[in-house]
Design an enzyme around this catalytic site. Sequence first.
Site, PDB file in Angstrom:
ATOM      1  N   ASP A   1       1.410 -15.158  -6.746  1.00  8.38           N
ATOM      2  CA  ASP A   1       2.144 -15.564  -7.944  1.00  8.38           C
ATOM      3  C   ASP A   1       1.865 -14.541  -9.039  1.00  8.38           C
ATOM      4  O   ASP A   1       1.069 -14.782  -9.955  1.00  8.38           O
ATOM      5  CB  ASP A   1       1.706 -16.970  -8.356  1.00  8.38           C
ATOM      6  CG  ASP A   1       2.634 -17.604  -9.377  1.00  8.38           C
ATOM      7  OD1 ASP A   1       3.794 -17.160  -9.478  1.00  8.38           O
ATOM      8  OD2 ASP A   1       2.205 -18.543 -10.074  1.00  8.38           O
TER       9      ASP A   1
ATOM     10  N   GLU B   1      13.703 -14.491 -10.886  1.00  4.84           N
ATOM     11  CA  GLU B   1      14.234 -15.632 -11.642  1.00  4.84           C
ATOM     12  C   GLU B   1      15.444 -15.246 -12.510  1.00  4.84           C
ATOM     13  O   GLU B   1      15.468 -14.187 -13.134  1.00  4.84           O
ATOM     14  CB  GLU B   1      13.137 -16.223 -12.536  1.00  4.84           C
ATOM     15  CG  GLU B   1      13.509 -17.545 -13.162  1.00  4.84           C
ATOM     16  CD  GLU B   1      12.310 -18.444 -13.373  1.00  4.84           C
ATOM     17  OE1 GLU B   1      12.467 -19.445 -14.091  1.00  4.84           O
ATOM     18  OE2 GLU B   1      11.229 -18.166 -12.819  1.00  4.84           O
TER      19      GLU B   1
ATOM     20  N   LYS C   1      15.476 -17.407  -8.103  1.00  6.47           N
ATOM     21  CA  LYS C   1      14.816 -18.579  -8.692  1.00  6.47           C
ATOM     22  C   LYS C   1      15.704 -19.202  -9.755  1.00  6.47           C
ATOM     23  O   LYS C   1      16.186 -18.520 -10.661  1.00  6.47           O
ATOM     24  CB  LYS C   1      13.469 -18.187  -9.310  1.00  6.47           C
ATOM     25  CG  LYS C   1      12.350 -18.006  -8.311  1.00  6.47           C
ATOM     26  CD  LYS C   1      11.047 -17.649  -8.982  1.00  6.47           C
ATOM     27  CE  LYS C   1      10.330 -18.852  -9.518  1.00  6.47           C
ATOM     28  NZ  LYS C   1       8.974 -18.502 -10.027  1.00  6.47           N
TER      29      LYS C   1
ATOM     30  N   THR D   1      12.721 -23.800  -8.886  1.00  5.81           N
ATOM     31  CA  THR D   1      11.480 -23.865  -9.639  1.00  5.81           C
ATOM     32  C   THR D   1      11.519 -25.003 -10.654  1.00  5.81           C
ATOM     33  O   THR D   1      12.524 -25.690 -10.805  1.00  5.81           O
ATOM     34  CB  THR D   1      11.220 -22.509 -10.314  1.00  5.81           C
ATOM     35  OG1 THR D   1       9.914 -22.498 -10.886  1.00  5.81           O
ATOM     36  CG2 THR D   1      12.253 -22.209 -11.382  1.00  5.81           C
TER      37      THR D   1
ATOM     38  N   PHE E   1       5.630 -28.221  -8.732  1.00  2.00           N
ATOM     39  CA  PHE E   1       4.605 -27.695  -9.621  1.00  2.00           C
ATOM     40  C   PHE E   1       3.387 -28.626  -9.618  1.00  2.00           C
ATOM     41  O   PHE E   1       3.224 -29.479 -10.497  1.00  2.00           O
ATOM     42  CB  PHE E   1       5.180 -27.538 -11.035  1.00  2.00           C
ATOM     43  CG  PHE E   1       5.841 -26.200 -11.267  1.00  2.00           C
ATOM     44  CD1 PHE E   1       6.535 -25.557 -10.261  1.00  2.00           C
ATOM     45  CD2 PHE E   1       5.763 -25.583 -12.507  1.00  2.00           C
ATOM     46  CE1 PHE E   1       7.144 -24.327 -10.473  1.00  2.00           C
ATOM     47  CE2 PHE E   1       6.369 -24.354 -12.735  1.00  2.00           C
ATOM     48  CZ  PHE E   1       7.059 -23.716 -11.717  1.00  2.00           C
TER      49      PHE E   1
END
Length: 314
Positions: A16, A88, A124, A148, A170
């Site tokens: 990440d 993203e 994303k 996400t 998450f």
Amino acid sequence: MSSLHDLMRHTRVVADTAEYLRLPDLGAAEATTNPSLVLRAVRLPEYAPLLRDPEVRAARVPEQAMDRLLVRFGREILERVPGRVSTEIDARLSHDTDASLRRAREVIGLYEAAGVPRQRVLIKLATTWEGIEAARRLRDDGIACNMTLLFSFMQARACAAAGVQLISPFVGRITDWARQQAGDAWDAAAHEGDADPGVRALLRIWRFYKARGVATEVMGASFRQTSQIAALCGCDLLTIAPALLGELAASSQALPRRLDPTQAGPAEDRAELAVGRAEFASALAADDLWRAKLDEGIAAFSADTHALLELLSA
């Protein structure tokens, strides 16, 4: 044998980070990025030159420059991992399906113009109703998405119904919410392992998917501590920050497999996959955690997007 090696035997480990120079030491198979991670990277001297990359500077407008910057980071990452990179789309478009589609297709076009096949890129998108619809339509174009800012079972159901490639529950932020709500009454020891609220939320989704034969990949995200990771060893994928990857690499504690798709057990829920827009909206209105964390996440990514645009306009 390190805990990280144990984990890698059972789970696809994803770094990440946008700091691609660190990837050879991390040993991850894939990497995920977002506006906050890219902003953090370009503020470091070793990555700042990408702001002045000729491809980036050739863009006519700041938004195009930003997308080119994100793709430059993605290309550098793909030179250092064997798998995929997640890039993203502008978080400010999270509630605009058509605009998200346009930007996603432009990003994929930039990758393909540089010789990167779309199979190595995950777009994303925030897991809003509009984001899920964009992912469904992109899937029909052969473009895979990573959904996400996912905090609820309803979001996961809708993603499965849309046939998206991958979701990122998450874990850490779900647990953060539970801790904040409990205040002084929070008992950390009583919420370890399988009792961790974020871990429980992911397990509910994972078992539902496995029981239904849903092909959508589950990738745990936003971890706060290695105990959360250990509790999910065997999940399809886990995206982990470099600091926690370092802790796992330095530890010799065994990490046995906890999730096995061949022995997933029964689903906790009998819900149908199909989700309508009204049902989705009603669930969102009734779920304080989902609503607050989704809004908070979009706002934070939007703020960092704005900061990136300012750097590119300087």
